[in-house]
Scaffold this motif. Structure first.
Motif, short mmCIF file in Angstrom:
data_model
loop_
_atom_site.label_atom_id
_atom_site.label_comp_id
_atom_site.label_asym_id
_atom_site.label_seq_id
_atom_site.Cartn_x
_atom_site.Cartn_y
_atom_site.Cartn_z
N SER A 122 35.34 29.81 76.06
CA SER A 122 35.84 29.82 76.35
C SER A 122 34.77 29.28 77.59
CB SER A 122 36.20 31.22 77.16
OG SER A 122 35.46 32.00 77.61
N ASN A 123 33.64 29.08 77.92
CA ASN A 123 33.23 28.69 78.51
C ASN A 123 33.32 27.17 78.79
OD1 ASN A 123 31.43 30.77 79.85
ND2 ASN A 123 30.22 30.86 78.94
N ILE A 124 33.33 26.04 77.61
CA ILE A 124 33.68 24.93 78.16
C ILE A 124 35.10 24.85 78.36
CG2 ILE A 124 33.16 23.09 75.96
CD1 ILE A 124 31.75 24.54 74.21
N ARG A 125 35.67 25.64 77.33
CA ARG A 125 37.55 25.40 78.56
C ARG A 125 37.07 24.98 79.49
NH1 ARG A 125 40.28 28.75 73.82
NH2 ARG A 125 40.57 26.78 72.57
N ARG A 126 36.00 26.39 80.19
CA ARG A 126 36.59 26.36 81.91
C ARG A 126 35.81 25.59 82.02
NH1 ARG A 126 32.85 27.83 84.65
NH2 ARG A 126 31.61 28.75 83.05
N ILE B 121 28.22 22.85 70.41
CA ILE B 121 29.69 23.31 69.46
C ILE B 121 30.31 22.13 70.02
CG2 ILE B 121 31.19 24.60 70.05
CD1 ILE B 121 29.40 26.69 71.30
N VAL B 122 29.83 21.49 71.49
CA VAL B 122 30.92 19.98 71.51
C VAL B 122 30.74 18.82 70.90
CG1 VAL B 122 31.80 17.94 73.37
CG2 VAL B 122 31.34 20.61 73.70
N GLU B 123 29.30 19.22 70.47
CA GLU B 123 28.81 17.67 69.60
C GLU B 123 29.31 18.24 68.19
OE1 GLU B 123 24.65 16.05 70.07
OE2 GLU B 123 24.68 16.99 67.74
N PHE B 124 29.28 19.24 67.93
CA PHE B 124 29.50 19.52 66.16
C PHE B 124 31.32 19.38 65.80
CE2 PHE B 124 30.72 22.03 62.77
CZ PHE B 124 29.20 20.97 61.93
N LEU C 34 30.36 36.23 70.90
CA LEU C 34 29.43 35.21 71.24
C LEU C 34 30.17 33.90 71.28
CD1 LEU C 34 26.48 35.66 72.56
CD2 LEU C 34 25.42 35.37 70.37
N LEU C 35 30.82 33.66 70.24
CA LEU C 35 31.25 32.31 70.36
C LEU C 35 32.48 32.39 70.74
CD1 LEU C 35 31.58 29.17 68.20
CD2 LEU C 35 32.50 30.71 66.88
N ASP C 36 33.23 32.85 71.15
CA ASP C 36 34.69 33.30 72.07
C ASP C 36 33.72 32.73 72.98
OD1 ASP C 36 36.90 33.49 69.89
OD2 ASP C 36 35.88 35.59 69.69
N ARG D 247 35.22 29.34 61.92
CA ARG D 247 34.50 29.76 62.83
C ARG D 247 33.86 29.47 61.88
NH1 ARG D 247 36.09 32.86 67.10
NH2 ARG D 247 34.49 34.49 66.64
N SER D 248 33.35 29.98 60.63
CA SER D 248 31.89 31.04 60.13
C SER D 248 31.05 29.59 60.24
CB SER D 248 32.81 31.60 58.27
OG SER D 248 33.18 29.99 57.48
#
Ligand code: CA
Length: 216
Positions: free
Chosen positions: A194-198, A156-159, A188-190, A170-171
């Motif tokens: 939220s894990n990435i932000r944490r 997700i970060v790389e994209f 799931l995406l949320d 989101r789509s």
């Protein structure tokens, strides 16, 4: 990043797709040229790995049809190290090729290069403020401290980093990060975001209400 592997040698297909999934790629597979073309038309893949010798429709023919419709990077797998094959592939709009048998390491490096190139990113390292994304090592550091991300979180970060400054819906994220066998639960995406932000920082990913996510 979502990849399509079109390969009729099932053992090879399995080894390649398993290994790419371990790297966090979403991977769809097709066993013949018709199925490959159908999937290539149906989804916007980040890279298509396309064998030349395929049942039902050759890799050349799939490449020609895909090229009429989209600029998806295509890496051809050729069985012989024939100069004519390489020339034909590159003239036909292939972006790269590998001669079988090949090392998985090399396939992965070439896929990474194609993804970077199609995003207009020459370097394998992307720096956003004090966050550094190394697309070769698939690592993220902030202030030189390595951040422990899951393969999916890293994807997700790389994209988002390869689409720096752009709002990614989101789509689009779902289309590029989950393969056809994934059960894409809407929340799931949320959870991943939220894990990435944490892990990286609350302000790292911006939410654009009703539009998507953005890295600035
Ligand atoms: Ca084949």
């Amino acid at each position: 990043m979502r990849l399509l592997v079109v390969e009729d040698e099932l053992d090879l297909s399995r080894i390649v797709s398993t290994s790419l999934r371990e790297e966090g790629y979403a991977v769809d597979v097709a066993e013949d040229g018709e199925e490959g073309l159908y999937k290539a038309k149906s989804w916007d893949y980040d890279v298509i790995v396309l064998d030349v010798m395929l049942p039902k429709r050759s890799g050349w023919s799939v490449l020609a049809e895909v090229r009429k419709l989209k600029p998806t990077p295509v890496l051809m797998l050729t069985a012989r190290d024939a100069v004519e094959d390489r020339v034909k592939g590159l003239d036909g709009g292939a972006d790269d090729y590998l001669v079988k048998p090949f090392e998985l390491k090399e396939l992965k490096a070439r896929i990474r290069a194609l993804i970077r190139r199609s995003a207009g990113q020459a370097s394998s390292v992307i720096e956003i403020g004090d966050v550094t994304i190394d697309t070769a090592g698939k690592t993220v550091t902030r202030d030189e401290v390595t951040i422990d991300l899951t393969a999916r979180e890293y994807s997700i970060v790389e994209f988002l980093a390869l689409h720096l400054g752009k709002v990614v819906s989101r789509s689009t994220l779902y289309d590029h990060l989950f393969d056809e066998d994934d059960d894409s639960l809407s929340n799931l995406l949320d959870v991943h975001i939220s894990n990435i932000r944490r892990k990286i920082g609350k302000d790292f990913i911006t939410t654009r209400r009703g539009q998507g996510y953005q890295l600035e």
